[in-house]
Design a protein around this motif. Sequence first.
Motif, short mmCIF file in Angstrom:
data_model
loop_
_atom_site.label_atom_id
_atom_site.label_comp_id
_atom_site.label_asym_id
_atom_site.label_seq_id
_atom_site.Cartn_x
_atom_site.Cartn_y
_atom_site.Cartn_z
N LEU A 51 40.14 34.38 40.83
CA LEU A 51 40.68 35.66 41.31
C LEU A 51 41.70 36.23 40.33
CD1 LEU A 51 41.10 35.01 45.14
CD2 LEU A 51 39.40 36.46 44.01
N ILE A 108 49.63 34.81 38.01
CA ILE A 108 48.86 35.35 39.14
C ILE A 108 48.22 34.23 39.94
CG2 ILE A 108 46.87 36.76 39.76
CD1 ILE A 108 47.45 38.50 37.33
N LEU A 112 41.54 39.92 38.70
CA LEU A 112 42.65 40.87 38.82
C LEU A 112 43.13 41.33 37.44
CD1 LEU A 112 44.70 39.28 41.75
CD2 LEU A 112 43.42 41.43 41.78
N ARG A 113 43.25 40.40 36.51
CA ARG A 113 43.69 40.77 35.15
C ARG A 113 42.69 41.71 34.50
NH1 ARG A 113 46.25 36.99 30.79
NH2 ARG A 113 46.39 39.07 29.94
N SER A 115 40.66 43.73 36.01
CA SER A 115 40.72 45.02 36.71
C SER A 115 41.90 45.84 36.23
CB SER A 115 40.82 44.79 38.23
OG SER A 115 39.71 44.06 38.70
N VAL A 116 43.06 45.19 36.07
CA VAL A 116 44.24 45.89 35.56
C VAL A 116 43.99 46.40 34.15
CG1 VAL A 116 46.65 45.58 34.85
CG2 VAL A 116 45.86 44.65 37.03
#
Length: 362
Positions: free
Chosen positions: A298, A253, A302-303, A305-306
């Motif tokens: 970031l 990512i 993101l990880r 959040s997933v």
Amino acid sequence: MGRTLSEVKRYGPNWDETRKQILRRDDYTCQRCRHQSGPHAGDEGRVLQVHHIEKVSDGGSNDESNLVTLCRPCHGVQHPDNDTFDAIRGYARIYPPSTAEGSVAYVNSKNEREPLESYLDRTESDYCERCGDPKSDGERFYVYPNIDFADRGSYENPAEKFGVLCAPCTGLVYAADDDDGVEKRVISTDGRIIGTSIDRLVAQRDRALLSGTKKTRKFGATREAANRKEWWLFESPYRHIHGLWRRLGTAVIAAVLFILAGPLLDGLISGLAASTLLGPSAAWFYVFAGGLIVAVSLAYVLRWSVAALSDRLWHRIDGTIRPHHYRKPKLFTLRRRLGAVGGYLVVPYLVVGALHAVVLLL
């Protein structure tokens, strides 16, 4: 065992008789582990030695009050820096029993004369070393060997190979441990030796993380999946993809974000190089390093959040899921990861920038 020239030189000409007197006084019994030898054990007994509680080099005498009987492994515990004991020290008990003589009741660790309380304070951790879960208020952790004792002579200070585990991970590792030696004893970080109550810990093993994050020796113990989520993530064919995601997801990512931001970074480099005293090389460094820090941060967000979203979805899909140790407190992992970014990337970046600014001003 007769006198040696070194013993005569260090302890005096009457040392041989003094040594025999102390052995008889202590009934040929190690005063640390209570192992009996000499006339009690025949050829199967351990070598017994007489230990000076206060070293001769520190002014200790041959008075009976300063002498105590120890088996050779326990004698090595008293001298962790003496390499002549390294091949045998691993055979001594890790923790002294409650019956041990206080003057020699020390842990088989790297520190000389370390009592159990100090050892537990030193090894205390806020995180389980197997699953990485944080310690909650009132929760006990346990000290357990992350070591196989097949070749004890290879471990100079075995207590340093022990780790701190939460209750579910302790129960899982204990249940999976085939070593029936005395070192399998579990000790709570509050100093209590866990005996028959170990069954209570074993009963919690389904709450432990299915697969430990520390893949070394005993802490790599695993269990069967307790629900469909665990089966899908760790036992189905998808586990191979999931394993790559766990290991490389953040890096992938971050790399994608960094590449997508390439045109923006090029523009920043050109602008900084043209409008300041930095020069092309310095401008490139600051923009490149800063962009990398932002991309990694970031990527962690993101990880997380997933992971948070998928966890909610799994609990809606699979009604068999129950709260267990695999679920960490919300935002816990994200805080740890961003804390690592701050400590290993942001702080050095700011330090370099500050030093560079000082150089330019001078």
